[in-house]
Design a protein around this motif. Structure first.
Motif, PDB file in Angstrom:
ATOM      1  N   ASN A 540    -142.811 -59.027 -63.724  1.00 48.26           N
ATOM      2  CA  ASN A 540    -142.077 -57.795 -64.020  1.00 48.26           C
ATOM      3  C   ASN A 540    -141.756 -57.088 -62.711  1.00 48.26           C
ATOM      4  O   ASN A 540    -142.491 -56.217 -62.261  1.00 48.26           O
ATOM      5  N   LEU A 546    -131.301 -59.220 -63.592  1.00 50.67           N
ATOM      6  CA  LEU A 546    -131.749 -59.643 -64.915  1.00 50.67           C
ATOM      7  C   LEU A 546    -133.227 -59.307 -65.115  1.00 50.67           C
ATOM      8  O   LEU A 546    -133.635 -58.804 -66.155  1.00 50.67           O
ATOM      9  N   ARG A 547    -134.034 -59.604 -64.078  1.00 52.47           N
ATOM     10  CA  ARG A 547    -135.448 -59.242 -64.151  1.00 52.47           C
ATOM     11  C   ARG A 547    -135.618 -57.732 -64.281  1.00 52.47           C
ATOM     12  O   ARG A 547    -136.507 -57.260 -64.987  1.00 52.47           O
ATOM     13  N   VAL A 550    -135.124 -56.840 -67.855  1.00 52.66           N
ATOM     14  CA  VAL A 550    -136.301 -57.170 -68.673  1.00 52.66           C
ATOM     15  C   VAL A 550    -137.385 -56.118 -68.461  1.00 52.66           C
ATOM     16  O   VAL A 550    -137.999 -55.624 -69.414  1.00 52.66           O
TER      17      VAL A 550
END
Lengths: 626, 626
Positions: A540, A546-547, A550
């Motif tokens: 995380n 994109l991470r 998330v």
């Protein structure tokens, strides 16, 4: 708008489909640049991304002045135009500075701050009407929420003071050994996190172990701040939202009627002393709007609108036009199926008729619905040997249906398309797999197809009457939910860009069984012994957009957000809490509650309306006309 | 009801205040027995609790048949009477069995299962009208929820199957080393917990570390099941609740009007050809209802009801009676204060008048409000030296107010009582503390008084106009919230009793720095290495009813409930999940959502109503009458 011929030509060009899609594409491209810029998912050289961004902005500028060309004098009073221009100027400035920076002092960590402004184009270009409306609703709901929020924060501050006084001098320790209710700031932070329930019951345990009655403090705190205040907040938001939505709808209706009025004034003809729109002009008008409609459809629409049956439209009748155009119409033709055309004797033979009757019988459907359930059970029990049987069976079902209904009718239904794709791709994949035995270990594709097959269960559930209403309601409010998806996306994008500028590179994922000293603790020694590293949250991070998304989604779900925060606090400073707190306040406390209010209102509306007035009128007219 | 004199006497006795309070006391006593029975907070011998319970039930039986004595024939058709009788019979049976059991086979862990039925008395005796109505609303809302719940569970099952297929064969490990998505049941459990957000993002991390795109599965799952389904569930509950509430209110109004009609039929007198209720009968009636009202009040009420001014009530006028009686009336007398009576010359002197004027001036209030804030800041900064100054200052404020307003007026306001108690008890405690210096380390009482002083900040916030509406709304819906507190309490009690019978003694709290082997891991070796023991949750157990309540409250707040569950699963079996799942479904998914729906509706109603119609009418009438 101006109405001279040049302006009208400019207007038509501006609204031409190619131009509109060009803008959508430019906005999308601009947003997608986040994927390729450092820190990138798929890195591209800086000159590539910068030149694409330059091109996109050239198009924005062209589009902007094109739009201004035929606009009325009030153009600059509209906030959205000002925002677009300011954003363009700021971005261009930032790009120029960045190019100099990267060439003159590349070691000084150049910042591209204007990237956070990109979603503003999505909102403020005239095409983003839906999302702009959602933002307007949010903006208007805010003042009403503010009072409750202030009260809520007062209450948190008050409890934090009480907690500090009660617990500070007991010299307790948290689970990680840090002092319990150390100072006022820590106490505020702990209690704010407690309202999100993320650190419950952990924050209570040291005091509870020490003295059982301490639990009372936390119970009372949660009752007041979580259960009462958060419910009241939702109630205030719902109340405000409903009010503004009502106003919004009323304004939209008024503006629509005004425009229709103006249109009628232009089109009207004097006939028998009345101002009417004749059938001839009607046909021309409809053809000018869209050339997809057939003559029969145009005639039908006229008859539906024309209440007194004189083939001319009065002003009052014309005002219903827009609602009518929103109703989808499909023409059904009696056609012969392909089989029938190819070999009619066989297709119309006795045996064939029996087969067709069987396929069209409801037990045929029941049987295959049942087989889908059986198949799901087999998949659940991992009995893979029966796969071939089920695949062949379902393939046969599809072929039989195609035969009985014909291709055109078969493919007119969404679920038939879905079945066809899922079953035949699974069949092909299985055959290929059987031929190349060595693939067996890596058959990920097949797995996904297997999973998709399970989705056919939805079809069965959707066909049960008692669930139909709910499923239909969910599907109907779906498009509006997507608008809120857009709103959330705007905030996600902004926060992701800021997060990447501030936190990227500080936390990284390495396999947890690594022996490399520099890769332990997410590659950052500051996380040594932290809960963040212990819970294995290294993935995380803000290492690409994109991470980041998330991670932001995890923050939206709220659970463990304080652990995620603590990780980034350890690698930077306590000021990092501001970022996470702001995100929580905006996305969870405000936007998510507004979303809930919206679903509440939309659901209640959808549930109470059975069928639209206009669809009903069209059906009636069609019946009248035979 | 029967109307013969004997029945009326019985009815009057049944509804006598002593009898009613006796019942409340019996129910409370019965519920409180949970504190003294094994596993007890304060243990009492078994013969003591059993005999108290026997006495309480003797009273229940007497009360029940007393009520039946004057009831109409339809008595047994009313569910609540049947439930009470069945509960009494079951409890008596259980008590007898228990006495035999404990005497004959005490080693066989005797069970007192009927204790879980105790809250039923609270609901089903005729006096628990409010809470019964809340339960009726919940029962009627349930069928509408059921469809959504079934759909929701179908969706969870479907996703669990997909998750199993996608992740099972990757052979990943959870953080604690157990296999990831091991079988279908584990997969369902993991995804159900995920909807409650309690194991997010932990459940995602192994898959996310393994393959970044796996995050998509969890994001889609949460979007559908958490954000869409849970919002829809709230919407359905709100929609149903609103509908039933409307019906409920309509039924209540109809029944009330019917009863008033009957009363008027009995009381009416013929006068000038009209059916009226005369002034004389009115006075008798009002005196029969309550003898607290003075003659002046009774006369005022008559004048308010009597619209045509003939001192007689028509039927239509009489029907407004009940709403009127709900409006509180207070008589204000012009009295002399105690000081004025004692030494009028001093009290009415020039200096005294100036002092009184100062105290009554608004700047006096502003100044002391400001001092409260300053005091709070000092408390926050732990500057304890200024305590004496503030205590004396606030004590002076109170004395001055008492002098200016007189005792009676001073103590008629809640906040003045509060100030008085907080300040003077703090003053006394501080003086005692100063005298006995050795207490200083253990001054817990003083701490709480200090904290209570901070609560005076609420007074200031409440007096700011923009917050007043919100605060008033919260206070107004307060009583109804307490009804929901009752509903929650019923479920808490039932689950606490069951939990104590099943889980008590398996988990215990010992200081975590213990060296005693048998006290490690909450005194149960099965918890060795578990997350439950590692997070130090040993205090969350069923060792007595108060601890059970705290544990259930933690489950209601949801966060970490799966860790708590996992602890009790380890010391028993996976079947323990049923207990925790059922509790979550009932208390969180259903009751809490109904509570939110209730707050929504109550808030919107309260917010839109400014002042009641009747209070307005009374004010008007009082003005008319001078």
């Amino acid at each position: 708008f101006k109405t001279d011929p040049a302006s009208v030509r400019a207007y038509r060009l501006y609204n031409h489909r190619a131009m509109r899609w060009g803008l959508y594409f430019a906005i999308l491209l601009n947003l997608c640049l986040g994927l390729f810029e450092k820190p990138a998912t798929w890195p591209l050289p800086i000159w590539a991304t910068i030149s694409v961004e330059g091109l996109v902005h050239a198009f924005y500028i062209f589009r902007f002045f094109h739009g201004k060309h035929f606009a009325k004098p009030g153009f600059w009073k509209d906030t959205k135009h000002v925002v677009v221009l300011v954003t363009i100027i700021l971005t261009c400035l930032d790009m120029i500075i960045y190019i100099f920076w990267i060439n003159l002092a590349p070691y000084a960590h150049p910042v591209r701050w204007s990237r956070a402004l990109r979603p503003l184009y999505m909102i403020n270009f005239a095409e983003g009407r839906q999302i702009r409306r959602a933002f307007r609703n949010i903006r208007r709901t805010l003042p009403g929420i503010l009072n409750v929020l202030v009260l809520f924060f007062c209450s948190v501050l008050l409890f934090a003071l009480m907690g500090l006084k009660i617990f500070q001098k007991r010299k307790l320790k948290n689970l990680d050994g840090s002092p319990y209710f150390e100072d006022y700031w820590e106490s505020i932070w702990a209690l704010y996190v407690l309202v999100t329930t993320a650190n419950d019951p952990d924050i209570m345990m040291p005091a509870y172990d020490n003295d059982n009655w301490s639990a009372l403090f936390f119970v009372v705190y949660l009752l007041i701040n979580l259960y009462i205040f958060m419910s009241i907040l939702l109630a205030v938001i719902y109340n405000n939202y409903k009010k503004h939505l009502k106003n919004e709808v009323r304004m939209a209706v008024i503006s629509k009627r005004k425009k229709l009025f103006q249109a009628f004034e232009i089109l009207k003809v004097q006939k028998d002393g009345k101002e009417v729109l004749t059938e001839e002009r009607w046909s021309l008008l409809m053809k000018a709007i869209s050339n997809k409609r057939s003559g029969a459809q145009i005639e039908l629409l006229l008859h539906v609108l024309d209440e007194d049956g004189d083939n001319c439209l009065l002003r009052t009748e014309f005002l219903n036009l827009v609602d009518l155009l929103n109703v989808p119409l499909t023409e059904v033709h009696d056609r012969k199926t392909l089989f029938e055309k190819m070999c009619p004797s066989l297709y119309l033979s006795r045996v064939s008729e029996v087969v067709k009757m069987c396929v069209k019988h409801r037990f045929f459907r029941y049987f295959f619905d049942f087989m889908i359930v059986v198949n799901a059970v087999f998949i659940g029990l991992s009995l893979d040997d029966a796969e071939w049987f089920f695949l062949v069976l379902f393939a046969m079902e599809i072929l039989l249906k195609m035969y009985a209904y014909g291709f055109r009718q078969f493919f007119s239904l969404f679920w038939n398309w879905f079945d066809f794709l899922v079953i035949f791709s699974a069949l092909i994949a299985t055959i290929i797999e059987a031929l190349l035995q060595e693939w067996q270990d890596e058959s990920n594709t097949l797995d996904i197809l297997l999973v998709l097959r399970v989705l056919r269960l939805i079809k069965i559930i959707g066909s049960i009457d008692r669930f139909k209403v709910i499923v239909m309601t969910i599907l109907n409010i779906g498009p509006s939910i997507i608008t809120y998806g857009g709103v959330i996306f705007v905030f996600y994008y902004i926060f992701a860009i800021i997060g990447m500028e501030v936190f990227s590179g500080l936390v990284a994922y390495y396999p947890y069984d690594t022996k490399n000293q520099s890769q332990l603790f997410c590659g950052n020694p500051a996380l040594n012994g932290s809960e963040f590293a212990r819970e294995r949250y290294c993935s995380n991070n803000f290492s690409n957009i994109l991470r980041s998304f998330v991670l932001l989604f995890e923050l939206t779900v709220v659970n463990q957000w304080h652990v995620l925060t603590s990780g980034f606090v350890l690698v930077t400073s306590k000021a990092a809490r501001i970022y996470f707190f702001t995100f929580h306040l905006i996305c969870v406390v405000i936007i998510l509650n507004i979303f809930t209010a919206f679903v509440l209102e939309a659901f209640i509306l959808e549930y109470s309306l059975s069928k639209g007035k206009f669809e009903h009128r069209i059906e009636q007219k069609i019946k009248e006309m035979g």
